[in-house]
Scaffold this motif. Structure first.
Motif, PDB file in Angstrom:
ATOM      1  N   GLY A  54      19.489  17.702  70.409  1.00  0.00           N
ATOM      2  CA  GLY A  54      19.760  18.268  69.153  1.00  0.00           C
ATOM      3  C   GLY A  54      19.280  19.824  69.248  1.00  0.00           C
ATOM      4  N   GLY A  55      19.444  20.238  68.093  1.00  0.00           N
ATOM      5  CA  GLY A  55      18.985  21.785  67.950  1.00  0.00           C
ATOM      6  C   GLY A  55      17.907  22.402  68.053  1.00  0.00           C
ATOM      7  N   THR A  56      17.565  23.316  68.784  1.00  0.00           N
ATOM      8  CA  THR A  56      16.212  23.913  68.731  1.00  0.00           C
ATOM      9  C   THR A  56      16.413  25.434  68.827  1.00  0.00           C
ATOM     10  OG1 THR A  56      16.704  24.022  71.360  1.00  0.00           O
ATOM     11  CG2 THR A  56      15.337  21.894  70.493  1.00  0.00           C
ATOM     12  N   GLY A  57      17.380  26.009  68.659  1.00  0.00           N
ATOM     13  CA  GLY A  57      17.652  27.492  68.433  1.00  0.00           C
ATOM     14  C   GLY A  57      18.265  28.149  69.647  1.00  0.00           C
ATOM     15  N   LYS A  58      19.121  27.302  70.439  1.00  0.00           N
ATOM     16  CA  LYS A  58      19.708  27.907  71.688  1.00  0.00           C
ATOM     17  C   LYS A  58      20.656  29.009  71.265  1.00  0.00           C
ATOM     18  CE  LYS A  58      21.160  24.039  73.293  1.00  0.00           C
ATOM     19  NZ  LYS A  58      20.874  23.105  71.910  1.00  0.00           N
ATOM     20  N   THR A  59      21.624  28.623  70.352  1.00  0.00           N
ATOM     21  CA  THR A  59      22.439  29.686  70.075  1.00  0.00           C
ATOM     22  C   THR A  59      21.857  31.210  69.624  1.00  0.00           C
ATOM     23  OG1 THR A  59      24.161  27.951  69.155  1.00  0.00           O
ATOM     24  CG2 THR A  59      24.643  30.280  68.457  1.00  0.00           C
ATOM     25  N   PRO A  60      20.865  31.287  68.671  1.00  0.00           N
ATOM     26  CA  PRO A  60      20.392  32.664  68.431  1.00  0.00           C
ATOM     27  C   PRO A  60      19.736  33.072  69.829  1.00  0.00           C
ATOM     28  CG  PRO A  60      19.792  31.230  66.658  1.00  0.00           C
ATOM     29  CD  PRO A  60      20.454  30.330  67.673  1.00  0.00           C
ATOM     30  N   THR A  61      19.296  32.395  70.682  1.00  0.00           N
ATOM     31  CA  THR A  61      18.605  32.930  71.858  1.00  0.00           C
ATOM     32  C   THR A  61      19.854  33.321  72.771  1.00  0.00           C
ATOM     33  OG1 THR A  61      17.078  31.174  71.708  1.00  0.00           O
ATOM     34  CG2 THR A  61      17.192  32.068  74.028  1.00  0.00           C
ATOM     35  N   GLY A 192       9.584  29.517  65.950  1.00  0.00           N
ATOM     36  CA  GLY A 192       8.996  29.244  64.703  1.00  0.00           C
ATOM     37  C   GLY A 192       8.177  30.191  64.216  1.00  0.00           C
ATOM     38  N   SER A 193       7.471  29.817  62.951  1.00  0.00           N
ATOM     39  CA  SER A 193       6.471  30.584  62.080  1.00  0.00           C
ATOM     40  C   SER A 193       5.218  30.602  62.950  1.00  0.00           C
ATOM     41  CB  SER A 193       6.231  30.125  60.877  1.00  0.00           C
ATOM     42  OG  SER A 193       5.881  28.964  60.810  1.00  0.00           O
ATOM     43  N   GLU A 194       4.259  31.448  62.423  1.00  0.00           N
ATOM     44  CA  GLU A 194       3.103  31.432  63.038  1.00  0.00           C
ATOM     45  C   GLU A 194       2.336  30.348  63.075  1.00  0.00           C
ATOM     46  OE1 GLU A 194      -1.043  34.009  62.676  1.00  0.00           O
ATOM     47  OE2 GLU A 194       0.599  34.800  61.611  1.00  0.00           O
ATOM     48  N   SER A 195       2.363  29.422  61.821  1.00  0.00           N
ATOM     49  CA  SER A 195       1.932  28.137  61.581  1.00  0.00           C
ATOM     50  C   SER A 195       2.470  27.296  62.627  1.00  0.00           C
ATOM     51  CB  SER A 195       1.591  27.802  60.358  1.00  0.00           C
ATOM     52  OG  SER A 195       3.118  27.753  59.700  1.00  0.00           O
ATOM     53  N   ALA A 196       3.769  27.424  62.760  1.00  0.00           N
ATOM     54  CA  ALA A 196       4.515  26.420  63.510  1.00  0.00           C
ATOM     55  C   ALA A 196       4.063  26.469  65.168  1.00  0.00           C
ATOM     56  CB  ALA A 196       5.996  26.654  63.449  1.00  0.00           C
ATOM     57  N   LYS A 210       4.678  26.913  82.588  1.00  0.00           N
ATOM     58  CA  LYS A 210       5.406  28.056  82.612  1.00  0.00           C
ATOM     59  C   LYS A 210       5.233  29.124  81.850  1.00  0.00           C
ATOM     60  CE  LYS A 210       6.920  25.933  86.451  1.00  0.00           C
ATOM     61  NZ  LYS A 210       8.268  25.651  86.491  1.00  0.00           N
ATOM     62  N   PRO A 211       5.596  30.709  82.065  1.00  0.00           N
ATOM     63  CA  PRO A 211       5.300  31.577  81.070  1.00  0.00           C
ATOM     64  C   PRO A 211       6.043  30.885  79.769  1.00  0.00           C
ATOM     65  CG  PRO A 211       5.940  32.580  83.318  1.00  0.00           C
ATOM     66  CD  PRO A 211       6.003  30.962  83.338  1.00  0.00           C
ATOM     67  N   HIS A 212       4.998  31.466  78.562  1.00  0.00           N
ATOM     68  CA  HIS A 212       5.543  31.130  77.313  1.00  0.00           C
ATOM     69  C   HIS A 212       5.768  32.078  76.460  1.00  0.00           C
ATOM     70  CE1 HIS A 212       3.914  28.422  73.479  1.00  0.00           C
ATOM     71  NE2 HIS A 212       5.569  28.882  73.344  1.00  0.00           N
ATOM     72  N   LEU A 213       7.023  32.084  75.976  1.00  0.00           N
ATOM     73  CA  LEU A 213       7.613  33.193  74.993  1.00  0.00           C
ATOM     74  C   LEU A 213       7.460  32.342  73.396  1.00  0.00           C
ATOM     75  CD1 LEU A 213      10.806  34.511  76.799  1.00  0.00           C
ATOM     76  CD2 LEU A 213       8.498  35.614  76.831  1.00  0.00           C
ATOM     77  N   THR A 214       7.354  33.259  72.504  1.00  0.00           N
ATOM     78  CA  THR A 214       7.421  32.821  71.221  1.00  0.00           C
ATOM     79  C   THR A 214       8.332  33.776  70.223  1.00  0.00           C
ATOM     80  OG1 THR A 214       5.354  34.083  70.395  1.00  0.00           O
ATOM     81  CG2 THR A 214       5.124  31.793  71.304  1.00  0.00           C
ATOM     82  N   PRO A 307      23.247  34.805  57.831  1.00  0.00           N
ATOM     83  CA  PRO A 307      22.817  34.786  59.199  1.00  0.00           C
ATOM     84  C   PRO A 307      21.393  34.885  59.768  1.00  0.00           C
ATOM     85  CG  PRO A 307      23.829  36.792  58.606  1.00  0.00           C
ATOM     86  CD  PRO A 307      23.642  35.971  57.443  1.00  0.00           C
ATOM     87  N   VAL A 308      20.941  34.383  60.833  1.00  0.00           N
ATOM     88  CA  VAL A 308      19.311  34.635  61.269  1.00  0.00           C
ATOM     89  C   VAL A 308      19.667  35.258  62.671  1.00  0.00           C
ATOM     90  CG1 VAL A 308      18.529  32.954  59.768  1.00  0.00           C
ATOM     91  CG2 VAL A 308      19.341  32.224  62.083  1.00  0.00           C
ATOM     92  N   ARG A 309      18.762  35.773  63.177  1.00  0.00           N
ATOM     93  CA  ARG A 309      18.835  36.223  64.720  1.00  0.00           C
ATOM     94  C   ARG A 309      17.256  36.121  65.053  1.00  0.00           C
ATOM     95  NH1 ARG A 309      23.133  35.977  63.807  1.00  0.00           N
ATOM     96  NH2 ARG A 309      24.896  37.641  63.783  1.00  0.00           N
ATOM     97  N   LEU A 310      17.130  35.949  66.405  1.00  0.00           N
ATOM     98  CA  LEU A 310      15.815  35.612  67.149  1.00  0.00           C
ATOM     99  C   LEU A 310      15.204  37.081  67.292  1.00  0.00           C
ATOM    100  CD1 LEU A 310      13.874  33.859  68.669  1.00  0.00           C
ATOM    101  CD2 LEU A 310      15.388  34.277  70.694  1.00  0.00           C
ATOM    102  N   ARG A 311      13.931  36.973  66.852  1.00  0.00           N
ATOM    103  CA  ARG A 311      13.002  37.992  67.183  1.00  0.00           C
ATOM    104  C   ARG A 311      12.030  37.665  68.123  1.00  0.00           C
ATOM    105  NH1 ARG A 311      10.569  40.104  61.922  1.00  0.00           N
ATOM    106  NH2 ARG A 311       9.306  38.174  62.156  1.00  0.00           N
TER     107      ARG A 311
END
Length: 330
Positions: A54-61, A192-196, A210-214, A307-311
């Motif tokens: 399922g969806g995890t945010g691949k398209t904005p990535t 996700g948000s800071e709390s997520a 492995k190296p972890h990006l947020t 629309p949303v974009r990944l930051r």
């Protein structure tokens, strides 16, 4: 189909009973991934995938990666299976003439940003993209596909949901065990948000080897003020509640929120019903970019897209990985 609720709850009776089937599924994935050798196509291949179904945010990535590559003067092309589409390919997607029924909603959305190919045979799709001038292949959702050699594998996960109950389908949301997936990954990106992000760190931090990006998905200005606007929202994405929370964060007066199944067809009957409900409520119909590309032309004028974009919160590990595979660091 929507994900079962027990996938994202502590392991209980149902998931325990289904665990033997999950073990079989995991073994099948492991055997498929052991096939080789993987094909190299003469340009770097960056895989954007996930361990979860399922969806995890691949398209904005993918969009964010494409922008980073173009900033370096590199021409990326996307290769996708074209989930939900009828075209076998390899076929370059034309957002002006193709429909989501033909090529899938995600490739149709991506084609508005960069050259995008659908191909059931990922290697054939990559070869076609290279022949058309691709200097980097962005392989969308190909982490469990053994056809192509990956120069960089980026695993994307929803920070709030994490890896669910940690079990493999059908006992849980995973396509393969976390340890197996992380062993093949080069980078992990939690969105996700800071709390997520804190929730993910508390539950799954020990699994990140492995190296972890947020990062976080942030809405783009729509030109219409959402603050105080009566809204009827619908979303057929992996986690619709995230979109509804985005609208609330923009100040929308959310009169109704309809969570559809991921990639659910937007039939005439469904859209007529949603628009009629919105009219009765005096509300504006609002949806996501991915859902909007599945709308028939006669409904698009009635539906507002947000629309949303990944930051990314930090880009150093990703930049270093790109330097490595693109020889910028040598």
């Amino acid at each position: 189909m929507r994900a079962p609720l027990f996938w994202h709850q502590p392991a209980g009776l149902t998931s325990t009973l289904l665990s033997p089937l999950g073990a079989l599924y995991a073994k099948g994935t492991e055997r498929r991934l052991a096939k080789g050798p993987r094909e190299k196509v003469g340009v770097p291949v960056i895989c954007i995938g996930n361990i979860n179904a399922g969806g995890t945010g691949k398209t904005p990535t993918v969009i964010a990666l494409a922008e980073k590559l173009r900033d370096r003067g590199i021409k990326p092309h996307v290769v996708s299976r074209g989930y939900g589409g009828s075209v076998d390919g390899p076929k370059q997607v034309d957002e002006r003439t193709h429909s989501a029924d033909q090529v899938g909603d995600e490739p149709l959305l991506l084609a508005a940003f960069l050259p995008t190919w659908v191909a059931k045979d990922r290697a054939a799709g990559a070869r076609a993209a290279v022949a058309a001038g691709a200097e980097v292949i962005l392989l969308d959702d190909g982490f469990q596909n053994p056809a192509l050699h990956h120069d960089l594998s980026l695993v994307v996960v929803d920070a709030w949901r994490g890896f669910g109950n940690g079990k493999v389908m059908p006992a849980g949301p995973l396509r393969e065990p976390v340890a197996l997936g992380m062993a093949r990954a080069d980078l992990l990106l939690s969105i996700g948000s800071e709390s997520a992000q804190q929730r993910f760190a508390d539950h799954w931090g020990a699994s990140v080897t492995k190296p972890h990006l947020t990062g976080e998905l942030v809405p783009l200005p729509t030109g219409l003020p959402l603050d105080g606007m009566p809204v009827l929202a619908f979303a057929g994405i992996g986690h619709p509640e995230k979109f509804f929370e985005t609208l609330r964060g923009l100040g929308a007066d959310l009169h109704a929120a309809h969570a559809l199944a991921d990639h659910q067809p937007l039939s005439d009957t469904l859209m007529t019903r949603l628009i009629r409900e919105a009219d009765l409520r005096g509300a504006q119909v609002v949806t996501t970019e991915k859902d909007a590309v599945r709308l028939k032309p006669e409904f698009r004028a009635r539906v507002m897209t947000v629309p949303v974009r990944l930051r990314l919160n930090e880009e150093g590990p990703l930049d270093a990985a790109l330097d490595r595979i693109l020889d910028f660091g040598s």
